[in-house]
Scaffold this motif. Sequence first.
Motif, PDB file in Angstrom:
ATOM      1  N   LEU A 144      -9.130  -6.116  -3.634  1.00 41.43           N
ATOM      2  CA  LEU A 144      -7.896  -5.433  -3.252  1.00 41.43           C
ATOM      3  C   LEU A 144      -6.941  -5.254  -4.432  1.00 41.43           C
ATOM      4  O   LEU A 144      -5.739  -5.144  -4.244  1.00 41.43           O
ATOM      5  N   ALA A 201       0.453  -2.857   7.362  1.00 40.95           N
ATOM      6  CA  ALA A 201      -0.948  -2.457   7.301  1.00 40.95           C
ATOM      7  C   ALA A 201      -1.829  -3.636   7.687  1.00 40.95           C
ATOM      8  O   ALA A 201      -1.676  -4.738   7.167  1.00 40.95           O
ATOM      9  N   VAL A 247      -8.016   2.322   0.261  1.00 44.43           N
ATOM     10  CA  VAL A 247      -8.327   1.519   1.440  1.00 44.43           C
ATOM     11  C   VAL A 247      -8.030   2.314   2.709  1.00 44.43           C
ATOM     12  O   VAL A 247      -7.227   3.248   2.715  1.00 44.43           O
ATOM     13  N   LEU A 299      -7.597  -3.985   6.878  1.00 45.47           N
ATOM     14  CA  LEU A 299      -7.893  -3.236   5.667  1.00 45.47           C
ATOM     15  C   LEU A 299      -9.389  -3.134   5.411  1.00 45.47           C
ATOM     16  O   LEU A 299     -10.142  -4.088   5.658  1.00 45.47           O
ATOM     17  N   PHE A 316       1.267  -5.719   3.470  1.00 45.33           N
ATOM     18  CA  PHE A 316       0.114  -6.279   4.171  1.00 45.33           C
ATOM     19  C   PHE A 316      -0.151  -7.689   3.671  1.00 45.33           C
ATOM     20  O   PHE A 316       0.299  -8.095   2.590  1.00 45.33           O
ATOM     21  N   SER A 352      -3.677 -10.002   3.432  1.00 45.98           N
ATOM     22  CA  SER A 352      -5.110  -9.956   3.667  1.00 45.98           C
ATOM     23  C   SER A 352      -5.834 -10.770   2.613  1.00 45.98           C
ATOM     24  O   SER A 352      -5.355 -10.936   1.475  1.00 45.98           O
ATOM     25  N   ILE A 366       0.848  -1.191   0.000  1.00 49.37           N
ATOM     26  CA  ILE A 366       0.000   0.000   0.000  1.00 49.37           C
ATOM     27  C   ILE A 366       0.882   1.239   0.000  1.00 49.37           C
ATOM     28  O   ILE A 366       1.880   1.307   0.722  1.00 49.37           O
ATOM     29  N   PHE A 376      -6.744   1.609   6.659  1.00 51.69           N
ATOM     30  CA  PHE A 376      -6.028   0.538   7.355  1.00 51.69           C
ATOM     31  C   PHE A 376      -5.407   1.071   8.639  1.00 51.69           C
ATOM     32  O   PHE A 376      -5.367   2.286   8.888  1.00 51.69           O
TER      33      PHE A 376
END
Length: 209
Positions: A34, A49, A40, A52, A27, A29, A17, A42
């Motif tokens: 995404l 991050a 986003v 999210l 991150f 996730s 990010i 976070f």
Amino acid sequence: MRGEILSYDPMTGDGLISGDDLLRYAFTSTTADLEPGRRVDFVVQDDRAVSLMVLREGPLPPVVHAPEPDLGLWGYFVRCLTTKYIDGNGRARRKEYWSFALFQFLILMLSFMPILGLAIADAETGQGIEAWAVAWICIVALVYFGLVIPGVCVTIRRFHDVGLSGWLILIGLIPYVGGLFVFIVSLLPSQPCVNVHGAPPKGMGQISL
């Protein structure tokens, strides 16, 4: 914290990010939607991050910068003496820089002409008008120093326009080499894209004079 997805691998769940604080955060996730370009929200934890939350349904639209109107030679000069008098922020296209340089030169040359006339009159008549000449020299000096600040500011903005730091104007203090460097920079075309100093003077992708 908010930011934009730069990359995301749906197979591993790993991504990157670009935060609004200009830092990048990795991150992991499995949150849906995404793909790169999505905004986003976070939480930063241990420089990563987490938690999210997607803020948009699609990628960010392209940024469109309205083109700056062409003010003309005199218009650019007036702006340098008014709203941009002590403003070194932003960018200045070549036309703005050379508009200021042109009228600065003309004003100074016209200011010196009465001094020459007074000197000739004094030599021919011998009436002792040195006091008038000295007074006019003081006026010319005030005009010159009044043009120094906007001249420095427009040069800094010209450096910004080609993607250089305004501090590089100090190179101009180096005899011979410095003046040549500033002259070369003044001739370079504007960067056609947005840089850290702002949008291009003529709008995205347009070449300005």
